[in-house]
Design an enzyme around this catalytic site. Structure first.
Site, mmCIF file in Angstrom:
data_model
loop_
_atom_site.group_PDB
_atom_site.id
_atom_site.type_symbol
_atom_site.label_atom_id
_atom_site.label_comp_id
_atom_site.label_asym_id
_atom_site.label_seq_id
_atom_site.Cartn_x
_atom_site.Cartn_y
_atom_site.Cartn_z
ATOM 1 C CB SER A 1 -0.927 0.082 1.207
ATOM 2 O OG SER A 1 -1.489 1.290 1.458
ATOM 3 C CE1 TYR B 1 -3.289 -1.793 5.545
ATOM 4 C CE2 TYR B 1 -3.007 0.459 4.714
ATOM 5 C CZ TYR B 1 -3.270 -0.991 4.620
ATOM 6 O OH TYR B 1 -3.254 -1.253 3.035
#
Length: 246
Positions: free
Chosen positions: A150, A163
């Site tokens: 990501s 995250y």
């Protein structure tokens, strides 16, 4: 002779019941690969396998929980038993639970670490020997391992602390593994999508808003990487929506 670049190859795609995983499985099947579809929900995998069969491809479901090492070993072995070899691994499993450290729970942090890190590590460890063997025995003379990360691994934002931690760790792991497997002719790559219109982003809330990618856009990037000639290695590819600023 087939003009499909992955003809005769076998791919294993994690989290293949939907989103980026399912789109990637369909893309690799179009390129000629037989695909092992890995996820925890068998019903979703069967639907994706049926979709691929309807397009003239071949896919088999492998339902397993790979957050533990035994489950990952069994899943990789099941894929080998069903399809005979392993030329491409795509680790696309992930979960994004955004919240501040004050308001989140430790259980949510643990879920992200299990799905985003531990599952990737366990599947990779089980698969690497088979990728090395495929690279030395296949007509392509190369194998591929692609981790889907990501942009959060490069740009941390409020509410994304753990995250982003998992994604930055994924980047570091991928680069180290790339160096380790160079001599084995196993290409190791990371694809870093921005915001995508998938289940992963269901809880974006105030963090969303930018023009989102489709799952197929990310699958196209993965398909590009694994279909290059063996002399070419695309090791990092960041893909953002055209309106995403960060």
């Amino acid at each position: 002779m087939s003009d499909q670049p992955l003809d005769g190859a076998v791919a294993l795609v994690t989290e293949a019941g939907g989103g980026i995983g399912a789109a990637t499985a369909r893309r690799l099947a179009r390129e000629g690969a037989a695909v092992a579809l890995l996820a925890s929900r068998a019903d979703r995998l069967t639907q994706v396998a049926d979709d691929i069969a309807g397009l003239g491809g071949h896919a088999v479901p492998v339902a397993a929980d790979v957050t533990g090492p035994d489950g990952a070993e069994d899943a990789v072995q099941e894929a080998l038993d069903k399809l005979g070899r392993l030329d491409v691994l795509v680790n696309s499993a992930g979960i994004m639970l955004l919240n501040s450290a004050l308001h989140t729970t430790v259980e949510e942090w643990d879920r992200m670490v299990a799905r985003n890190v531990e599952a990737m590590l366990h599947v990779t460890h089980a698969a690497v020997p088979h990728l090395i063997y495929a690279a030395s025995t296949s007509p392509r003379q190369v194998a591929d391992l692609v981790n889907v990360g990501s942009t959060a691994g490069r740009v941390a934002r409020r509410g994304s602390s753990v995250y982003s931690l998992t994604q930055a760790g994924l980047n570091a792991f991928t680069e180290s593994l790339r160096q380790e497997l160079l001599g084995e002719r196993v290409r190791v790559s990371v694809v870093e999508p921005g915001l995508a219109d998938t289940e992963l982003n269901d809880r974006l809330g105030e963090f969303g808003g930018a023009g989102a990618l489709r799952a197929e856009d990310v699958a196209d990037a993965i398909g590009y990487i694994v279909t290059r000639d063996r002399r070419v290695a695309v090791n990092q590819l960041m893909v953002r929506g055209g309106d995403q600023a960060w």
